[in-house]
Design a protein around this motif. Structure first.
Motif, mmCIF file in Angstrom:
data_model
loop_
_atom_site.group_PDB
_atom_site.id
_atom_site.type_symbol
_atom_site.label_atom_id
_atom_site.label_comp_id
_atom_site.label_asym_id
_atom_site.label_seq_id
_atom_site.Cartn_x
_atom_site.Cartn_y
_atom_site.Cartn_z
ATOM 1 N N LEU A 141 2.132 7.457 24.996
ATOM 2 C CA LEU A 141 3.282 6.782 25.608
ATOM 3 C C LEU A 141 4.464 7.727 25.839
ATOM 4 O O LEU A 141 5.498 7.308 26.339
ATOM 5 C CB LEU A 141 3.734 5.621 24.715
ATOM 6 N N GLY A 142 4.302 8.975 25.457
ATOM 7 C CA GLY A 142 5.377 9.945 25.665
ATOM 8 C C GLY A 142 6.199 10.225 24.435
ATOM 9 O O GLY A 142 7.083 11.081 24.458
ATOM 10 N N LEU A 143 5.940 9.513 23.327
ATOM 11 C CA LEU A 143 6.619 9.779 22.063
ATOM 12 C C LEU A 143 5.676 10.651 21.230
ATOM 13 O O LEU A 143 4.926 10.157 20.382
ATOM 14 C CB LEU A 143 6.952 8.474 21.329
ATOM 15 N N GLU A 144 5.705 11.939 21.492
ATOM 16 C CA GLU A 144 4.704 12.837 20.926
ATOM 17 C C GLU A 144 4.801 12.906 19.409
ATOM 18 O O GLU A 144 5.831 13.295 18.844
ATOM 19 C CB GLU A 144 4.864 14.241 21.508
ATOM 20 N N VAL A 145 3.718 12.525 18.742
ATOM 21 C CA VAL A 145 3.649 12.603 17.284
ATOM 22 C C VAL A 145 3.173 14.004 16.918
ATOM 23 O O VAL A 145 2.022 14.367 17.135
ATOM 24 C CB VAL A 145 2.700 11.526 16.718
ATOM 25 N N GLU A 146 4.080 14.796 16.359
ATOM 26 C CA GLU A 146 3.768 16.182 16.040
ATOM 27 C C GLU A 146 3.078 16.323 14.690
ATOM 28 O O GLU A 146 2.535 17.377 14.375
ATOM 29 C CB GLU A 146 5.059 17.014 16.070
ATOM 30 N N GLY A 147 3.122 15.273 13.903
ATOM 31 C CA GLY A 147 2.465 15.309 12.599
ATOM 32 C C GLY A 147 2.632 13.979 11.881
ATOM 33 O O GLY A 147 3.550 13.215 12.175
ATOM 34 N N ILE A 148 1.710 13.695 10.959
ATOM 35 C CA ILE A 148 1.783 12.497 10.128
ATOM 36 C C ILE A 148 1.621 12.945 8.681
ATOM 37 O O ILE A 148 0.647 13.630 8.349
ATOM 38 C CB ILE A 148 0.667 11.486 10.486
ATOM 39 N N HIS A 149 2.581 12.598 7.847
ATOM 40 C CA HIS A 149 2.435 12.950 6.434
ATOM 41 C C HIS A 149 2.609 11.713 5.561
ATOM 42 O O HIS A 149 3.271 10.750 5.947
ATOM 43 C CB HIS A 149 3.420 14.045 6.029
ATOM 44 N N GLU A 150 1.990 11.749 4.392
ATOM 45 C CA GLU A 150 2.034 10.619 3.479
ATOM 46 C C GLU A 150 3.323 10.644 2.667
ATOM 47 O O GLU A 150 3.845 11.708 2.327
ATOM 48 C CB GLU A 150 0.827 10.648 2.532
ATOM 49 N N PHE A 151 3.809 9.458 2.368
ATOM 50 C CA PHE A 151 4.970 9.315 1.495
ATOM 51 C C PHE A 151 4.601 8.384 0.348
ATOM 52 O O PHE A 151 4.007 7.321 0.568
ATOM 53 C CB PHE A 151 6.167 8.732 2.253
ATOM 54 N N GLN A 152 4.917 8.790 -0.854
ATOM 55 C CA GLN A 152 4.720 7.967 -2.038
ATOM 56 C C GLN A 152 6.050 7.882 -2.770
ATOM 57 O O GLN A 152 6.636 8.901 -3.127
ATOM 58 C CB GLN A 152 3.655 8.578 -2.957
ATOM 59 N N SER A 153 6.511 6.646 -2.980
ATOM 60 C CA SER A 153 7.792 6.486 -3.671
ATOM 61 C C SER A 153 7.719 7.008 -5.090
ATOM 62 O O SER A 153 8.720 7.450 -5.664
ATOM 63 C CB SER A 153 8.214 5.009 -3.668
ATOM 64 N N VAL A 154 6.518 6.957 -5.677
ATOM 65 C CA VAL A 154 6.259 7.586 -6.973
ATOM 66 C C VAL A 154 5.064 8.506 -6.776
ATOM 67 O O VAL A 154 4.008 8.061 -6.320
ATOM 68 C CB VAL A 154 5.961 6.538 -8.069
ATOM 69 N N LYS A 155 5.230 9.761 -7.102
ATOM 70 C CA LYS A 155 4.172 10.740 -6.892
ATOM 71 C C LYS A 155 2.910 10.301 -7.629
ATOM 72 O O LYS A 155 2.926 10.047 -8.835
ATOM 73 C CB LYS A 155 4.626 12.112 -7.395
ATOM 74 N N GLY A 156 1.812 10.178 -6.895
ATOM 75 C CA GLY A 156 0.563 9.725 -7.485
ATOM 76 C C GLY A 156 0.379 8.230 -7.456
ATOM 77 O O GLY A 156 -0.715 7.726 -7.753
ATOM 78 N N SER A 157 1.439 7.494 -7.135
ATOM 79 C CA SER A 157 1.405 6.027 -7.018
ATOM 80 C C SER A 157 0.895 5.334 -8.278
ATOM 81 O O SER A 157 0.344 4.247 -8.224
ATOM 82 C CB SER A 157 0.540 5.613 -5.808
ATOM 83 N N LEU A 158 1.086 5.965 -9.448
ATOM 84 C CA LEU A 158 0.697 5.395 -10.754
ATOM 85 C C LEU A 158 -0.791 5.093 -10.839
ATOM 86 O O LEU A 158 -1.211 4.222 -11.618
ATOM 87 C CB LEU A 158 1.513 4.122 -11.056
ATOM 88 N N ARG A 159 -1.581 5.820 -10.021
ATOM 89 C CA ARG A 159 -3.026 5.630 -10.124
ATOM 90 C C ARG A 159 -3.523 6.130 -11.479
ATOM 91 O O ARG A 159 -3.209 7.255 -11.897
ATOM 92 C CB ARG A 159 -3.743 6.356 -8.979
ATOM 93 N N GLY A 160 -4.314 5.302 -12.152
ATOM 94 C CA GLY A 160 -4.822 5.651 -13.482
ATOM 95 C C GLY A 160 -3.914 5.230 -14.617
ATOM 96 O O GLY A 160 -4.247 5.415 -15.789
ATOM 97 N N ILE A 161 -2.740 4.664 -14.284
ATOM 98 C CA ILE A 161 -1.795 4.188 -15.302
ATOM 99 C C ILE A 161 -2.021 2.685 -15.491
ATOM 100 O O ILE A 161 -1.936 1.920 -14.525
ATOM 101 C CB ILE A 161 -0.336 4.450 -14.911
ATOM 102 N N ILE A 162 -2.306 2.257 -16.736
ATOM 103 C CA ILE A 162 -2.540 0.836 -17.020
ATOM 104 C C ILE A 162 -1.700 0.415 -18.215
ATOM 105 O O ILE A 162 -1.179 1.244 -18.982
ATOM 106 C CB ILE A 162 -4.026 0.544 -17.284
ATOM 107 N N VAL A 163 -1.571 -0.907 -18.356
ATOM 108 C CA VAL A 163 -0.833 -1.461 -19.491
ATOM 109 C C VAL A 163 -1.742 -1.440 -20.727
ATOM 110 O O VAL A 163 -2.896 -1.903 -20.670
ATOM 111 C CB VAL A 163 -0.366 -2.900 -19.198
#
Length: 808
Positions: free
Chosen positions: A28-50
């Motif tokens: 559409l003419g809005l050239e996407v030069e790159g896509i990067h991931e954003f995580q509000s907490v690094k690792g997204s607390l994967r593997g963390i349980i109560v």
């Protein structure tokens, strides 16, 4: 420009992946030069349980460690050694299980492994908030709600956000796409064209209402042409605090650091809708009024970055009754911003003249998110809507009540723009016939209103926020980018045109000479036509009144167009010398710019620079220095290559050359060259000799057109050489010898060459010795000694008579 995928989906509920969305935006003419991931907490607390701490006992071999048994919800409690002072039985805590990756304060990953700590096995880690990236505290482990079940993923307890962020290379004309709303609007048009019907979800402002009219701050506009629309409203009773996590995540995703709930809302709305806003502390507005005006040149103003700036008389300022508060559309002032003690706000939402904002931003070296949008042209009809949106968000996050009506200054509405679009023009530019229904569908998806349709075309109304769509061709470009360039069919026929040009076209001669100079070891340079005004004072040949000055210079070093190629060339010489490249041979084809009697004039030149040795040091021979006569050979070879001969030579005396000459043809000066004066070189920190040649290329091109090429057969009879060693007065030049020789013998003399010069103690005072060779040749027969001696005798007599020469 950064666009959040999650934020974008608040406006348009597409199920396309970030990668698929990025491809469509690029089409559409809005050239996407790159896509990067954003995580509000690094690792997204994967593997963390109560986990639930069942037991907590003192470590037998360490005073500061505890040995705990923790239930992870799977029926098999694990032993974890913990050093936190606040760990106790019965707590619900976050546990990083074996194999989980955590990140330190620098973002470096490390993995939780089975280990032995002072002889006791440990199968995991009970975490503090800083170890999880949820805060800064490391005083002890996090203690969670006791009602939580063991085994619950920790990510479900916190506002953890995973997002994808598009880096869009936004072209300057696409002012309408400088927000998530604008990008969503384009995305909707692209999806509709691909058969996916979508609706834009607009944030509602219907709940906006005025609570009281107890704190009205009147607005006075003294420069309506610079501020065509200005809206403002007052809010009282707000409480400044930290923004909620969802708002912080939105801003962090696009690279903005959260500050407080009010400032974050203004940034959020700007990136959401494309309308810059500014929040003033209403209690710091003197005289209870806002005045939009300009101030005298030299007025001091301290901006939010604590830098004191001198204002220009053209800078539009937001002021109160006593002082300036902000640079309109660019940057706020330090004396009126929102602080932790702010309780009342004046919120500004305006449309400022794009040219004024751009000039002011460049003048002060400021590039803010607000100026980025204002100087490209925002939607003038968005100001009130964005203001209401911001007010509702501030009330939601900071409390407060609306204490005034919205003051909306908009005396002359900026109208939508009419364009008539012809079907014939569409088909000719696109290259294939598009159906009328397809065209109407695309225009409707772009919010371009179709007023009427005839056999020949359509009457359209372009929305005011599309500042880049003003002509029929602009509309066709909009249709084509939404239809898809990839969908245009290619024909089997290839059309080509052949231009009729002569051998004397400028670019052909330029390429010819450029190739010759490169073959001689020169490097071509390309310098900026913009240069510093300070160079005007380095030479009397460059006049202040002839300078073409920039109205809106990027900097003082780029404030005027160059009147000579000399100084940009010396910049290149200095740059290389500072990097230990001492043997330099440069040339440049470029233009100079002059203001003569109010008229502008461009002149094309060829410049040649020479410094140091003419060749690199090798084991096969001695280094040869490049000097004046080497440059003269380069200059004459250029002119001879273009067929320009019979040149007149005259000395040059000016404030550029310490010694130099010019070559003319029919009284028209083609080139000046010589040794640059030390005074000029000193300004560029150059400590070695530099030679410079300046060709009037426009005149050379015209002169070369009038030259007739002549070809002669190679002579069948050999040439004869004779030499003279002449004792001459010191002031006599070789040119005089050359001229007398050819006047003396016009038929058989082919060449005269100076091959040695001697000035020493064995000669009389004021004298020098020239060793000169003469080449004689008859193309029809072999010369006899008698003929040769006769010619040489005439030459000797004329040299003695006209120059006072003596044979040594």
């Amino acid at each position: 420009m950064k666009i959040s995928y999650n934020w974008l989906r608040q406006f348009i509920k597409t199920n396309r992946t970030p990668e698929e969305t990025g491809e469509l935006l690029t089409d559409l003419g809005l050239e996407v030069e790159g896509i990067h991931e954003f995580q509000s907490v690094k690792g997204s607390l994967r593997g963390i349980i109560v986990g639930e701490v069942l037991t907590c006992e003192q470590h037998p071999n360490a005073d500061r460690l505890k040995v705990t048994k923790v239930d992870l919800g799977n029926g098999e409690p694990v032993q974890i050694v913990c050093g936190a002072p606040n760990v106790a039985a019965g707590q619900k805590v976050p546990v990083a299980t074996v194999g989980t990756t955590l990140y330190d304060d620098k973002g470096s990953p490390w993995e939780i492994k089975k280990s032995k700590i002072r002889g006791e096995s440990s199968h995991g880690m009970i975490c503090a908030e800083d170890e999880l990236g949820l805060g800064q505290s490391h005083e002890g482990i996090m203690v969670l709600d006791s009602n939580l079940e063991a085994g619950t993923p920790a990510a479900s307890l916190f506002e953890i956000e995973d997002d994808h962020v598009f880096e869009i290379g936004l072209t300057p004309n696409r002012a309408d796409a400088m927000s998530h709303w604008g990008v969503a609007r384009d995305l909707k048009a692209g999806l509709i064209q691909q058969g996916e019907q979508q609706e834009l979800i607009t944030p509602s402002v219907s709940s906006f209402h005025v609570d009281s009219r107890s704190r009205k701050i009147p607005v006075k506009i003294t420069k309506p042409d610079l501020a065509p629309r200005y809206t403002g409203v007052t809010i009282t009773g707000v409480e400044i605090s930290e923004s909620p996590q969802w708002l912080q995540n939105r801003l962090k995703a696009i690279g903005i650091t959260p500050k407080n709930n009010v400032v974050d809302v203004t940034n959020y709305v700007m990136h959401e809708l494309g309308q810059p806003l500014h929040a003033f502390d209403a209690d710091r507005i003197s005289g209870n009024e806002i005045i939009v005006q300009t101030l005298p040149t030299g007025t001091k103003f301290i901006t939010l970055d604590e830098v004191e700036r001198e204002l220009h008389e053209e800078d539009l300022m937001i002021c109160d009754a006593e002082k300036p508060l902000a640079i309109a559309g660019v940057f706020g002032g330090i004396g009126s911003g929102v602080t932790s003690g702010t309780t009342s706000l004046f919120i500004e939402s305006a449309y400022f003249n794009p040219v004024t904002v751009r000039k002011t931003a460049k003048r002060h070296g400021l590039n803010t998110d607000a100026s980025f949008r204002y100087e490209r042209g925002i939607d003038p009809n968005m100001t009130e809507y964005a203001l209401k949106r911001a007010v509702l968000l501030i009330q939601e996050l900071a409390g407060g009540s609306v204490a005034s009506d919205i003051d909306d200054y908009y005396p002359r509405k900026i109208e939508d723009f009419p364009v008539f679009l012809t079907f014939e023009k569409i088909n000719s530019l696109v290259g294939q016939n598009l159906s009328k229904e397809t065209i109407k569908s695309i225009l409707a998806s772009l919010e371009i209103r179709v007023n009427n349709v005839t056999e020949t075309g359509m009457g359209l109304t372009i929305p005011s926020y599309r500042v880049d769509v003003k002509r029929e061709a602009d509309v066709i470009e909009e249709i084509l980018r939404v239809y898809g360039y990839n969908n245009i069919e290619f024909g089997d026929k290839i059309n080509a045109s052949v231009a009729n040009s002569t051998r004397y076209e400028d670019y052909k001669l330029q390429n010819l000479i450029a190739g010759q100079l490169v073959g001689q070891g020169f490097f071509e340079t390309m310098a900026n036509s913009l240069t510093s005004q300070a160079y005007i004072g380095l030479s009397g040949q460059i006049k202040e009144e002839h300078a073409v000055k920039m109205l809106n210079p990027l900097s003082q070093d780029l404030s005027v167009l160059r009147q000579s190629l000399l100084f940009s060339g010396l910049e290149a010489v200095s740059y290389n010398l500072n990097r230990k490249r001492t043997d330099l041979k440069f040339f440049e084809f470029g233009k100079t710019y002059h203001n003569y009697n109010g008229g502008r004039e461009e002149q094309k030149h060829l410049s040649v620079f020479l410094s140091g040795n003419k060749s690199r040091e090798t084991w096969t021979g001695e280094v040869q220095k490049g000097g004046f006569f080497y440059l003269k050979g380069v200059v004459t070879s250029i002119l001879e290559r273009l067929g320009i001969n019979n040149l007149n030579t005259s000395p040059v005396k000016n404030d550029i050359f310490s010694e130099g000459i010019s070559l003319s043809y029919n009284h028209a000066k083609l080139v000046e060259f010589g040794v640059i004066k030390r005074k000029i070189l000193k300004d560029f920190d150059i400590n070695q000799e530099v030679l410079f040649a300046d060709f009037n290329w426009d005149l050379i091109v015209e002169t070369s057109k009038n030259q007739q090429q002549k070809f002669n057969d190679i002579a069948k009879f050999q040439a004869v050489r004779r030499d003279f060693a002449l004792l001459l007065d010191h002031k006599i030049q070789f040119e005089e010898i050359h001229g007398i020789a050819f006047k003396t013998e016009k038929n058989l003399l082919r060449d005269v060459n100076l091959f040695d010069v001697y000035e020493g103690g064995n000669l009389p005072a004021g004298k020098k010795s020239y060793a000169v060779s003469f080449i004689l040749q008859d193309e029809k027969k072999t010369l006899t000694d008698k003929q040769i001696d006769k010619i040489m005798s005439k030459l000797q007599q004329n040299f003695e008579k006209q120059l006072g020469a003596e044979l040594r």
